[in-house]
Design a protein around this motif. Structure first.
Motif, mmCIF file in Angstrom:
data_model
loop_
_atom_site.group_PDB
_atom_site.id
_atom_site.type_symbol
_atom_site.label_atom_id
_atom_site.label_comp_id
_atom_site.label_asym_id
_atom_site.label_seq_id
_atom_site.Cartn_x
_atom_site.Cartn_y
_atom_site.Cartn_z
ATOM 1 N N ASN A 221 2.345 102.040 24.414
ATOM 2 C CA ASN A 221 1.206 102.945 24.263
ATOM 3 C C ASN A 221 -0.115 102.186 24.260
ATOM 4 O OD1 ASN A 221 2.878 105.139 24.249
ATOM 5 N ND2 ASN A 221 2.676 105.568 22.076
ATOM 6 N N ALA B 37 -3.197 102.413 27.010
ATOM 7 C CA ALA B 37 -4.607 102.574 26.639
ATOM 8 C C ALA B 37 -5.462 101.512 27.336
ATOM 9 C CB ALA B 37 -4.768 102.483 25.121
ATOM 10 N N PRO C 228 -2.299 106.600 17.283
ATOM 11 C CA PRO C 228 -3.174 106.956 16.151
ATOM 12 C C PRO C 228 -2.982 106.114 14.890
ATOM 13 C CG PRO C 228 -2.077 108.895 17.062
ATOM 14 C CD PRO C 228 -1.484 107.699 17.729
ATOM 15 N N GLU D 215 -11.257 100.626 21.169
ATOM 16 C CA GLU D 215 -10.617 101.110 19.952
ATOM 17 C C GLU D 215 -10.349 102.614 20.019
ATOM 18 O OE1 GLU D 215 -12.001 101.449 15.407
ATOM 19 O OE2 GLU D 215 -11.803 99.386 16.141
ATOM 20 N N THR D 216 -11.311 103.377 20.506
ATOM 21 C CA THR D 216 -11.140 104.822 20.624
ATOM 22 C C THR D 216 -9.990 105.170 21.549
ATOM 23 O OG1 THR D 216 -13.493 105.159 20.201
ATOM 24 C CG2 THR D 216 -12.314 106.967 21.270
ATOM 25 N N THR D 217 -9.902 104.474 22.674
ATOM 26 C CA THR D 217 -8.830 104.740 23.631
ATOM 27 C C THR D 217 -7.477 104.345 23.070
ATOM 28 O OG1 THR D 217 -10.395 104.381 25.447
ATOM 29 C CG2 THR D 217 -8.059 104.348 26.007
ATOM 30 N N GLU E 101 -5.990 102.299 30.862
ATOM 31 C CA GLU E 101 -6.978 103.365 31.056
ATOM 32 C C GLU E 101 -8.398 102.810 31.028
ATOM 33 O OE1 GLU E 101 -8.594 107.145 28.554
ATOM 34 O OE2 GLU E 101 -6.425 107.120 28.910
ATOM 35 N N LYS F 225 -6.600 104.270 19.924
ATOM 36 C CA LYS F 225 -6.238 105.232 18.871
ATOM 37 C C LYS F 225 -5.808 106.576 19.449
ATOM 38 C CE LYS F 225 -8.743 103.187 15.038
ATOM 39 N NZ LYS F 225 -9.819 103.362 14.054
ATOM 40 N N LYS F 226 -6.269 106.895 20.650
ATOM 41 C CA LYS F 226 -5.827 108.124 21.313
ATOM 42 C C LYS F 226 -4.334 108.026 21.655
ATOM 43 C CE LYS F 226 -6.964 108.896 25.663
ATOM 44 N NZ LYS F 226 -7.775 109.211 26.868
ATOM 45 N N TYR F 227 -3.889 106.855 22.074
ATOM 46 C CA TYR F 227 -2.496 106.637 22.439
ATOM 47 C C TYR F 227 -1.629 106.260 21.245
ATOM 48 C CZ TYR F 227 -3.495 106.758 27.455
ATOM 49 O OH TYR F 227 -3.848 107.157 28.710
#
Length: 79
Positions: free
Chosen positions: A9, A13, A70, A62-64, A16, A66-68
């Motif tokens: 995961n 991320a 959490p 970091e945001t990406t 991406e 955490k999307k994959y």
């Protein structure tokens, strides 16, 4: 989430966000995932000397991640 699934995961991320970094001459590499909640990455290329690399790390990477995944609490850049 198992270690292998978590790693996959996080790698998804990074895949991406990588095109955005590549477009500016940079890249990112996964170094480790510690205790299942702390990710270490290495910003490479133009990202190493960019004045906004910490903003990129927090707002983008970091945001990406955490999307994959959490459960990740921190993302740090190691040199």
């Amino acid at each position: 989430m198992k270690t292998e699934e978590l790693t996959n995961n996080v790698l998804k991320a990074l895949d991406e966000i990588r095109p955005f970094l590549n477009s500016d001459g940079g890249d990112i590499k996964l170094i480790s995932i510690d205790e299942g909640k702390h990710v270490k990455v290495r910003l490479e290329g133009a990202c190493t000397s960019c004045s906004v690399n910490q903003m990129t790390l927090r707002a983008g990477v970091e945001t990406t991640i955490k999307k994959y995944a959490p459960q990740i609490e921190t993302v740090i850049n190691v040199l």
